[in-house]
Scaffold this motif. Structure first.
Motif, mmCIF file in Angstrom:
data_model
loop_
_atom_site.group_PDB
_atom_site.id
_atom_site.type_symbol
_atom_site.label_atom_id
_atom_site.label_comp_id
_atom_site.label_asym_id
_atom_site.label_seq_id
_atom_site.Cartn_x
_atom_site.Cartn_y
_atom_site.Cartn_z
ATOM 1 N N SER A 49 33.496 46.178 43.564
ATOM 2 C CA SER A 49 34.302 45.225 43.006
ATOM 3 C C SER A 49 33.793 43.940 43.380
ATOM 4 C CB SER A 49 35.534 45.372 43.194
ATOM 5 O OG SER A 49 36.455 44.466 42.275
ATOM 6 N N ILE A 51 34.981 39.498 42.782
ATOM 7 C CA ILE A 51 35.711 38.556 42.012
ATOM 8 C C ILE A 51 35.115 37.173 42.122
ATOM 9 C CG2 ILE A 51 37.383 38.316 43.981
ATOM 10 C CD1 ILE A 51 39.530 37.647 42.173
ATOM 11 N N SER A 55 38.304 33.107 40.455
ATOM 12 C CA SER A 55 39.019 34.298 39.704
ATOM 13 C C SER A 55 38.661 34.554 38.244
ATOM 14 C CB SER A 55 40.446 34.394 39.863
ATOM 15 O OG SER A 55 40.827 34.365 41.228
ATOM 16 N N THR A 58 36.338 39.299 36.977
ATOM 17 C CA THR A 58 36.622 40.108 38.056
ATOM 18 C C THR A 58 35.664 41.580 37.449
ATOM 19 O OG1 THR A 58 38.653 40.764 37.009
ATOM 20 C CG2 THR A 58 38.769 39.399 38.750
ATOM 21 N N SER A 71 42.111 40.632 43.419
ATOM 22 C CA SER A 71 42.872 39.448 43.036
ATOM 23 C C SER A 71 42.409 38.522 44.316
ATOM 24 C CB SER A 71 44.326 39.658 42.893
ATOM 25 O OG SER A 71 44.693 40.407 43.909
ATOM 26 N N ARG A 72 42.821 37.191 44.031
ATOM 27 C CA ARG A 72 43.021 36.303 45.063
ATOM 28 C C ARG A 72 44.089 35.561 45.252
ATOM 29 N NH1 ARG A 72 37.935 33.573 46.694
ATOM 30 N NH2 ARG A 72 36.087 34.294 45.378
#
Length: 125
Positions: A49, A51, A55, A58, A71-72
């Motif tokens: 993955s 990102i 963001s 993704t 996520s961030r």
């Protein structure tokens, strides 16, 4: 000292969930793309993955798509990997890494320059 630290791994039953965290110290994670990798026993390290910096992007490997979410949280300088519907084949050491660019190359971060130490995820059947 610049470093990434992963946490959140553990032992979970098949179908369970875990959320991994990747926290930076000494630098901000916001500037570059961040990738998640894993290495299963006896196998090479694979990207799963990525990102992008904002963001906006993704991306996921087919093996985790629909089950994992990256996520961030810029305020916490942390990137997360939420993992659901875990399977025994997800058993691996999971690593986060910072790339040298703000964008992802598909689901892989390009030319990572910082790596965490890894966190073990074990999924029992």
């Amino acid at each position: 000292q610049l470093q990434l630290v992963e946490s959140g791994g553990g032992l979970v039953q098949s179908g369970g969930s875990l959320t991994l965290s990747c926290t930076a110290s000494g630098f901000t994670l916001y500037t570059y793309a961040i990738g998640w990798f894993r290495q299963a026993p006896g196998k090479g390290r694979e990207g799963i993955s990525c990102i992008s910096r904002s963001s906006a992007s993704t991306n996921y490997a087919d093996s985790v798509k629909g089950r994992f979410t990256v996520s961030r949280d810029s305020a916490k300088n942390t990137v997360y990997l939420q993992m659901t519907d875990l399977k025994p084949e997800d058993t691996a050491i999971y690593y986060c890494a910072q790339g040298r660019n703000y964008y992802c190359s598909g689901y892989v971060v390009e030319d990572p320059n910082y790596w965490g130490q890894g966190t073990q995820v074990t999924v029992s059947s």
